[in-house]
Write a protein that holds these residues in place. Structure first.
Motif, mmCIF file in Angstrom:
data_model
loop_
_atom_site.group_PDB
_atom_site.id
_atom_site.type_symbol
_atom_site.label_atom_id
_atom_site.label_comp_id
_atom_site.label_asym_id
_atom_site.label_seq_id
_atom_site.Cartn_x
_atom_site.Cartn_y
_atom_site.Cartn_z
ATOM 1 N N GLN A 88 2.948 0.321 -15.928
ATOM 2 C CA GLN A 88 1.715 0.437 -15.985
ATOM 3 C C GLN A 88 0.888 1.015 -14.207
ATOM 4 N N ASN A 89 2.086 0.664 -13.572
ATOM 5 C CA ASN A 89 1.753 0.931 -11.821
ATOM 6 C C ASN A 89 3.416 1.256 -11.708
ATOM 7 N N SER A 145 4.766 0.153 -8.657
ATOM 8 C CA SER A 145 6.182 -0.185 -8.093
ATOM 9 C C SER A 145 6.958 -0.774 -9.140
ATOM 10 N N GLN A 146 6.763 -0.725 -11.266
ATOM 11 C CA GLN A 146 7.507 -0.497 -11.797
ATOM 12 C C GLN A 146 8.397 0.109 -11.824
HETATM 13 C C1 LIG Z 1 3.368 -3.442 -12.270
HETATM 14 O O1 LIG Z 1 3.054 -3.745 -12.932
HETATM 15 C C2 LIG Z 1 4.042 -5.332 -13.119
HETATM 16 C C3 LIG Z 1 4.426 -5.515 -14.440
HETATM 17 O O2 LIG Z 1 4.885 -3.586 -15.045
HETATM 18 C C4 LIG Z 1 3.584 -6.269 -12.713
HETATM 19 O O3 LIG Z 1 3.786 -6.946 -12.632
HETATM 20 C C5 LIG Z 1 3.165 -6.430 -11.684
HETATM 21 O O4 LIG Z 1 2.408 -7.536 -10.676
HETATM 22 C C6 LIG Z 1 1.987 -4.890 -11.345
HETATM 23 N N1 LIG Z 1 1.790 -4.525 -9.765
HETATM 24 C C7 LIG Z 1 0.705 -4.473 -9.077
HETATM 25 C C8 LIG Z 1 0.566 -3.900 -8.174
HETATM 26 O O5 LIG Z 1 0.273 -3.847 -9.456
#
Ligand SMILES: *[C@@H]1O[C@H](CO)[C@@H](O)[C@H](O)[C@H]1NC(C)=O
Ligand SMILES: *[C@@H]1O[C@H](CO)[C@@H](O)[C@H](O)[C@H]1NC(C)=O
Ligand SMILES: *[C@@H]1O[C@H](CO)[C@@H](O)[C@H](O)[C@H]1NC(C)=O
Ligand SMILES: [Ca+2]
Length: 256
Positions: free
Chosen positions: A216-217, A219-220
């Motif tokens: 979903q992003n 950083s995942q």
């Molecule tokens: C990216 O997704 C993870 C969960 O999949 C979440 O914990 C994290 O906060 C998200 N980071 C951003 C920058 O949205």
């Protein structure tokens, strides 16, 4: 599909037997008509057909609208903010705003093979689309999205891309479908940092399977946001992301 083949071969035998006789052409023509009409009836039942039936009430026998393709504006179908329940095959994405907009406050990715679910009352759907191949359900495919959580414009395909063209350095989330892993690179032409994503989730129904995975992003995936510049089919790096716990079997009930 089996039925189509049976009907076809029967018709061919009939055509072969009749071919020397008077009136053979008429018979042949009728035989083929039979094949064609049968084919149409069967084509409607293609087992891996992607669809989403949208109901405006909780009644399973109530009226529904069947979507086979993207709808950027549910006002076009008279269904804005009114979908209560969905039955579907495929990986569908529902958005609270028009045009899959990054302003959408709620998103839901129902993935099913012949499954149904009630939507949370808070989700007022205004646009919807699917992820994965426009052709067969489980063909290998990737969708990269401009926004996190599969929002905004997309860059998608079923083959290597040595650049993302106007989506260069803009993508923030991804979904893959089908049985192949995909490798995402931070350099043009398959260079730079790379991460490989396997389709570790599987939904199965009626002997049809859909393989998929998502981030979903970025950083995942361990990549900076807006850093992807090329994509290759297969796993071309040791840096493998396997996602959260795999979701196996059943009629599927994943919400991502
Ligand atoms: C990216 O997704 C993870 C969960 O999949 C979440 O914990 C994290 O906060 C998200 N980071 C951003 C920058 O949205
Ligand atoms: C959706 O996008 C199209 C094309 O960019 C645009 O013409 C249309 O006005 C947009 N619709 C809404 C409701 O924002
Ligand atoms: C699924 O496949 C198995 C083995 O090929 C077969 O026996 C069974 O009838 C199939 N089920 C359906 C629902 O098509
Ligand atoms: Ca972005």
């Amino acid at each position: 599909m089996v039925k189509i083949k049976q009907v076809c071969s029967q018709a061919l035998v009939i055509a072969g037997r009749e071919v020397n006789k008077m009136g053979a052409y008429v018979h042949l023509f009728l035989s083929f008509l039979a094949v064609i009409s049968n084919y149409n009836a069967q084509a409607f039942d293609i087992p891996d057909r992607r669809y989403l039936k949208a109901y405006i009430s909780d009644d399973p026998d109530g009226p529904y609208h069947e979507f086979l393709d993207y709808s950027p504006d549910l006002r076009d179908q008279g269904l804005d903010n009114s979908i209560k329940r969905v039955c579907l095959t495929g990986f569908w994405l529902l958005y609270s705003d028009y045009n899959y907009s990054e302003e959408s406050s709620e998103r839901l990715g129902p993935v099913h093979v012949n499954g149904c679910e009630a939507l949370p009352p808070s989700l007022s759907t205004s646009s919807l689309r699917y992820a994965g191949s426009p052709y067969h359900l489980d063909d290998s495919y990737y969708n990269l999205y401009e926004g996190i959580k599969y929002r905004g414009q997309e860059f998608r395909g079923n083959t290597n891309a040595d650049s993302l063209l106007e989506f260069d350095l803009r993508m923030s989330s991804v979904i893959i479908c089908g049985q192949s892993p995909w490798t995402f690179f931070t350099g043009l032409q398959f260079t730079g940092e790379a991460v490989c994503l396997y389709p570790t989730h599987i939904n199965t129904g009626n002997n049809i399977s859909l393989h998929w995975n998502f981030a979903q992003n970025m950083s995942q995936l361990g990549l900076p946001d807006n850093s992807i510049r090329s994509v290759a089919k297969g796993c071309l790096t040791d840096n493998v992301y396997r996602g959260d716990r795999p979701h196996q079997g059943g009629l599927g009930d994943a919400v991502v």
